[in-house]
Write a protein that holds these residues in place. Sequence first.
Motif, short mmCIF file in Angstrom:
data_model
loop_
_atom_site.label_atom_id
_atom_site.label_comp_id
_atom_site.label_asym_id
_atom_site.label_seq_id
_atom_site.Cartn_x
_atom_site.Cartn_y
_atom_site.Cartn_z
N SER A 91 0.83 -1.21 0.00
CA SER A 91 0.00 0.00 0.00
C SER A 91 0.87 1.26 0.00
CB SER A 91 -0.95 0.00 1.20
OG SER A 91 -0.23 -0.10 2.41
N LEU A 92 2.08 1.18 0.57
CA LEU A 92 3.00 2.32 0.54
C LEU A 92 3.51 2.57 -0.87
CD1 LEU A 92 5.09 1.77 3.79
CD2 LEU A 92 3.21 3.38 3.42
N SER A 93 3.73 1.50 -1.61
CA SER A 93 4.17 1.62 -3.00
C SER A 93 3.08 2.26 -3.85
CB SER A 93 4.55 0.24 -3.55
OG SER A 93 5.03 0.36 -4.86
N VAL A 94 1.84 1.84 -3.64
CA VAL A 94 0.71 2.41 -4.39
C VAL A 94 0.56 3.89 -4.06
CG1 VAL A 94 -1.81 2.35 -4.63
CG2 VAL A 94 -0.51 0.21 -4.58
N GLN A 95 0.68 4.23 -2.77
CA GLN A 95 0.58 5.64 -2.36
C GLN A 95 1.68 6.48 -2.99
OE1 GLN A 95 -0.34 7.14 1.83
NE2 GLN A 95 1.89 6.99 1.85
N GLU A 96 2.91 5.97 -2.95
CA GLU A 96 4.03 6.70 -3.53
C GLU A 96 3.83 6.90 -5.04
OE1 GLU A 96 8.43 6.41 -2.44
OE2 GLU A 96 8.22 5.05 -4.15
#
Length: 131
Positions: A91-96
Amino acid sequence: GVTLLTLDPQPTATASAPAGVAGSWRLTTISTGGTSSSPVEGSTVTVTLDPVHGSYTGRACNTFGGDLSVTGTAITFGVPHSTKMACVPSSLSVQESSVLSLLPAMTSWQIVDGHLRLQAGDGAGMEFETA
């Protein structure tokens, strides 16, 4: 009593790059396709805007940065460069990815109640508080 040197005031960079947008900001909201969302719980996304030197830097999962131009309420972010560490959870990758793809789409800015609002022509946007 002879005047050897006279100094005239120089125009400040804030005339073309408003001081209101300069500084470090923490992401509070991402809006795309009519939907607004908060950052991933426990995560922090920051952006530091330096219109005087024409650059921005930031950190999501990775660090990023690029060119910046501010004239009045118009803002242009250059395509960001970024480190490429793996972001866990995904989810951090998607947010970034969302942040890095949205920044170059932003075309205007405003300060509302101490928050920085960036807007794109298609209605997408991001809101930040002072970091």
